[in-house]
Design a protein around this motif. Sequence first.
Motif, PDB file in Angstrom:
ATOM      1  N   GLN A  63     -31.735  87.352  41.837  1.00 43.73           N
ATOM      2  CA  GLN A  63     -30.547  86.983  40.864  1.00 43.73           C
ATOM      3  C   GLN A  63     -30.559  85.442  40.491  1.00 43.73           C
ATOM      4  OE1 GLN A  63     -26.163  88.252  40.740  1.00 43.73           O
ATOM      5  NE2 GLN A  63     -26.940  89.162  37.885  1.00 43.73           N
ATOM      6  N   GLN A  64     -30.517  85.266  41.772  1.00 44.24           N
ATOM      7  CA  GLN A  64     -29.990  83.648  42.208  1.00 44.24           C
ATOM      8  C   GLN A  64     -31.332  82.533  42.395  1.00 44.24           C
ATOM      9  OE1 GLN A  64     -27.456  82.668  45.875  1.00 44.24           O
ATOM     10  NE2 GLN A  64     -27.465  85.160  45.957  1.00 44.24           N
ATOM     11  N   VAL A  65     -32.028  83.343  42.214  1.00 43.03           N
ATOM     12  CA  VAL A  65     -33.579  82.455  42.004  1.00 43.03           C
ATOM     13  C   VAL A  65     -33.684  82.319  40.343  1.00 43.03           C
ATOM     14  CG1 VAL A  65     -36.379  82.535  42.574  1.00 43.03           C
ATOM     15  CG2 VAL A  65     -34.065  83.409  44.151  1.00 43.03           C
ATOM     16  N   ALA A  66     -34.075  83.371  39.897  1.00 43.99           N
ATOM     17  CA  ALA A  66     -33.464  83.431  38.791  1.00 43.99           C
ATOM     18  C   ALA A  66     -32.967  82.496  37.814  1.00 43.99           C
ATOM     19  CB  ALA A  66     -33.690  84.640  37.465  1.00 43.99           C
ATOM     20  N   GLY A  67     -31.778  82.515  38.734  1.00 48.03           N
ATOM     21  CA  GLY A  67     -30.673  81.315  38.402  1.00 48.03           C
ATOM     22  C   GLY A  67     -30.652  79.652  38.868  1.00 48.03           C
ATOM     23  N   GLY A  68     -31.771  79.680  39.954  1.00 48.84           N
ATOM     24  CA  GLY A  68     -32.677  78.483  40.025  1.00 48.84           C
ATOM     25  C   GLY A  68     -32.254  77.991  41.768  1.00 48.84           C
ATOM     26  N   VAL A  69     -31.728  78.822  42.245  1.00 49.27           N
ATOM     27  CA  VAL A  69     -31.180  78.577  43.793  1.00 49.27           C
ATOM     28  C   VAL A  69     -32.185  78.684  44.802  1.00 49.27           C
ATOM     29  CG1 VAL A  69     -30.200  79.228  45.887  1.00 49.27           C
ATOM     30  CG2 VAL A  69     -29.141  79.802  43.046  1.00 49.27           C
ATOM     31  N   ALA A  70     -33.179  78.265  45.499  1.00 49.13           N
ATOM     32  CA  ALA A  70     -34.322  78.344  46.504  1.00 49.13           C
ATOM     33  C   ALA A  70     -33.804  79.689  47.393  1.00 49.13           C
ATOM     34  CB  ALA A  70     -34.322  77.128  47.207  1.00 49.13           C
ATOM     35  N   ALA A  71     -35.344  80.289  47.648  1.00 49.65           N
ATOM     36  CA  ALA A  71     -35.288  82.085  47.887  1.00 49.65           C
ATOM     37  C   ALA A  71     -34.295  82.179  49.233  1.00 49.65           C
ATOM     38  CB  ALA A  71     -36.817  82.372  48.055  1.00 49.65           C
ATOM     39  N   ARG A  72     -34.149  80.896  50.625  1.00 49.95           N
ATOM     40  CA  ARG A  72     -34.156  81.494  51.858  1.00 49.95           C
ATOM     41  C   ARG A  72     -32.131  81.424  51.449  1.00 49.95           C
ATOM     42  NH1 ARG A  72     -34.479  82.144  56.480  1.00 49.95           N
ATOM     43  NH2 ARG A  72     -33.089  81.386  58.088  1.00 49.95           N
ATOM     44  N   PRO A  73     -31.655  79.685  50.936  1.00 47.83           N
ATOM     45  CA  PRO A  73     -29.886  79.858  50.307  1.00 47.83           C
ATOM     46  C   PRO A  73     -29.468  81.049  49.998  1.00 47.83           C
ATOM     47  CG  PRO A  73     -31.010  77.566  50.013  1.00 47.83           C
ATOM     48  CD  PRO A  73     -32.090  78.821  50.217  1.00 47.83           C
ATOM     49  N   ALA A  74     -30.207  81.605  49.078  1.00 45.07           N
ATOM     50  CA  ALA A  74     -30.254  82.665  48.118  1.00 45.07           C
ATOM     51  C   ALA A  74     -29.877  83.674  48.970  1.00 45.07           C
ATOM     52  CB  ALA A  74     -31.314  82.675  46.716  1.00 45.07           C
ATOM     53  N   ALA A  75     -30.695  84.074  49.705  1.00 43.34           N
ATOM     54  CA  ALA A  75     -30.600  85.076  50.816  1.00 43.34           C
ATOM     55  C   ALA A  75     -29.309  84.831  52.142  1.00 43.34           C
ATOM     56  CB  ALA A  75     -31.934  85.588  51.649  1.00 43.34           C
ATOM     57  N   LEU A  76     -29.016  83.764  52.413  1.00 46.81           N
ATOM     58  CA  LEU A  76     -28.022  83.369  52.725  1.00 46.81           C
ATOM     59  C   LEU A  76     -26.718  83.934  52.367  1.00 46.81           C
ATOM     60  CD1 LEU A  76     -29.010  80.850  54.889  1.00 46.81           C
ATOM     61  CD2 LEU A  76     -29.213  83.465  55.348  1.00 46.81           C
ATOM     62  N   ARG A  77     -26.344  83.696  51.408  1.00 45.15           N
ATOM     63  CA  ARG A  77     -25.398  83.681  50.181  1.00 45.15           C
ATOM     64  C   ARG A  77     -25.586  84.714  49.452  1.00 45.15           C
ATOM     65  NH1 ARG A  77     -24.042  81.500  44.281  1.00 45.15           N
ATOM     66  NH2 ARG A  77     -21.986  82.876  43.834  1.00 45.15           N
ATOM     67  N   ALA A  78     -26.430  85.926  49.898  1.00 47.32           N
ATOM     68  CA  ALA A  78     -26.790  87.120  49.174  1.00 47.32           C
ATOM     69  C   ALA A  78     -25.958  87.687  50.580  1.00 47.32           C
ATOM     70  CB  ALA A  78     -27.267  87.982  49.117  1.00 47.32           C
ATOM     71  N   LEU A  79     -26.161  87.835  51.797  1.00 49.39           N
ATOM     72  CA  LEU A  79     -25.416  88.219  53.652  1.00 49.39           C
ATOM     73  C   LEU A  79     -24.265  87.934  53.339  1.00 49.39           C
ATOM     74  CD1 LEU A  79     -28.817  87.179  55.285  1.00 49.39           C
ATOM     75  CD2 LEU A  79     -28.031  89.220  54.241  1.00 49.39           C
ATOM     76  N   ALA A  80     -23.975  86.148  53.236  1.00 50.56           N
ATOM     77  CA  ALA A  80     -22.969  86.430  53.611  1.00 50.56           C
ATOM     78  C   ALA A  80     -21.818  87.387  52.296  1.00 50.56           C
ATOM     79  CB  ALA A  80     -22.667  84.923  52.494  1.00 50.56           C
ATOM     80  N   GLU A  81     -22.229  87.493  51.103  1.00 49.38           N
ATOM     81  CA  GLU A  81     -21.348  88.118  50.511  1.00 49.38           C
ATOM     82  C   GLU A  81     -21.257  89.660  50.454  1.00 49.38           C
ATOM     83  OE1 GLU A  81     -22.016  85.745  46.054  1.00 49.38           O
ATOM     84  OE2 GLU A  81     -22.938  87.455  46.597  1.00 49.38           O
TER      85      GLU A  81
END
Lengths: 239, 116
Positions: free
Chosen positions: A44-62
Amino acid sequence: MTGEEPVDDYLTNLRAQLHARPVDPATGDLLDEMRDHLLCSVEQQVAGGVAARPAALRALAEFGRVDTVAGALRGELVRPHLRRLSTTLLLLGVVGGASWVGVLLAGPAEPWTERTEPRPIVLFDAVGEFAGTATLLTAVLGALLIGCTGRFWRHPRLRACAQRWSLRACWASLTLGLLTTAQLGGYLLVRALTAPGSLIWPAVITTTAVTLAVVPLLARSVHTVAAMHPGQLLGSDAP
Amino acid sequence: MRAEALKGHLDALLLAALEAGPAHGFAVMAELRRRTGGTVDLESGTLYPALRRLEEAGLIVGTWTTGPGRRRREYQLTDRGRAALSNERGVWRDFVATIGAVLEPPAPMGAPGGTA
């Protein structure tokens, strides 16, 4: 996709903290489910323009810290194993107990009177009756307590309490079961030495073999429950 | 709103989020955030023990489906779950009405509903 690496590392760490056997299907299913959740978040984040790794780190933080999530999951994951253990103990108590009583009653009567009964036999009888009855009662209690946890969904403390006491009942049943087995072994040994003709040996040997065959099944169940930090479950209010 | 504030209400929120139809964990979480305008700040990992609990109680049922190249578990309310949700709603409305009657400031004198 590089976003999968942090997710898989997180789940590997989570599995290690859960102390689950690699083949435990319940844990495997749960981790698959969580992986789907985390990858959905990354996508979902990648589709919104976020790079894959930062998106994964944010998903894990949430998603939450590994130790927090593991702590919340442990109580849920141990329950099916605890249910299996209590059922095994109960079945073993009823079927094993009935089989041995049957074997001992079906043969010739005990070759001694009350006056001539060997002292070890008197002791084994007394310990056996107490330990055997207590083994069964604690197994029934363990099975009843773990069986009713589903009804307490509105009351987390009550559910945790039932689970905790079920675990205690299972350990007690196991200990008493070992004591009963030891006294049975002692009783058979004394009777075999003093009056070998008073036992139906084929039945004794068959029942012994069946009893021993169940040991690995029980040991596996005990090992699984013990590996999931039962001490922590016993000490916590809300697993 | 953090998890502590939701204690005791999370199960009802999850049942309500599943009322519209089957959903997987991520969709349930998204629905909770959408309906609360993002004010629910729940660690998503804590959702799964709650879903297990509700499934064990027979209020929801989970089935495996295939997602985009991976397994996905979807949950839906059972009849028992709908009844439980309805009951939870009733309890919540009673609670809000009772506590609200005390906490809400009284209507000013002479105002409609106020004392003359």
